[in-house]
Design a protein around this motif. Sequence first.
Motif, PDB file in Angstrom:
ATOM      1  N   ASP A   9       0.823  -1.197   0.000  1.00  0.00           N
ATOM      2  CA  ASP A   9       0.000   0.000   0.000  1.00  0.00           C
ATOM      3  C   ASP A   9       0.872   1.268   0.000  1.00  0.00           C
ATOM      4  OD1 ASP A   9      -2.626   1.322   0.179  1.00  0.00           O
ATOM      5  OD2 ASP A   9      -1.942   1.921   2.175  1.00  0.00           O
ATOM      6  N   LYS A  13       1.027   3.982  -3.052  1.00  0.00           N
ATOM      7  CA  LYS A  13       0.772   5.414  -2.839  1.00  0.00           C
ATOM      8  C   LYS A  13       1.913   6.241  -3.422  1.00  0.00           C
ATOM      9  CE  LYS A  13      -2.191   4.999   1.184  1.00  0.00           C
ATOM     10  NZ  LYS A  13      -2.331   5.177   2.631  1.00  0.00           N
ATOM     11  N   ARG A  17       1.626   8.996  -6.427  1.00  0.00           N
ATOM     12  CA  ARG A  17       2.136  10.358  -6.224  1.00  0.00           C
ATOM     13  C   ARG A  17       3.117  10.724  -7.345  1.00  0.00           C
ATOM     14  NH1 ARG A  17       5.200  12.217  -0.686  1.00  0.00           N
ATOM     15  NH2 ARG A  17       6.220  14.050  -1.557  1.00  0.00           N
TER      16      ARG A  17
END
Length: 85
Positions: A9, A13, A17
Motif C-alpha cells: 500500500d 501510494k 504520487r
Amino acid sequence: VAMTFKTKDEASKAINRLKSAKDVSKEFSAIAKESKQKGFIGWIGKGKVPASFFSQLYAMKQNSLTATPIKMDKGFVVALLLEKK
C-alpha cells in the motif's frame, strides 16, 4: 533509483504520487528523503540483484517508473529507471 517500502500500500501510494508529479525525478527525491532513503542503487547487472527484480527493470523503458510495486525480500520496491547501457 529505487525505494523500498514495508507494505504494498505504501509503495502503491508512492507510485500514484509520482505518476501525478510534474517532475518525477524531483518528486522521487522528495519521497526518498521523507522516507529516509537514499534511493540511488547505481548500475546493476544480471547476477547483481535477484533475477525477478532485474528482469522487471530490464523490461522498462528509460526514464520510466515501475507500474506496480516489485515484491522483494525486504518489502516492496518502487523504481525509476533513469538510464540503460
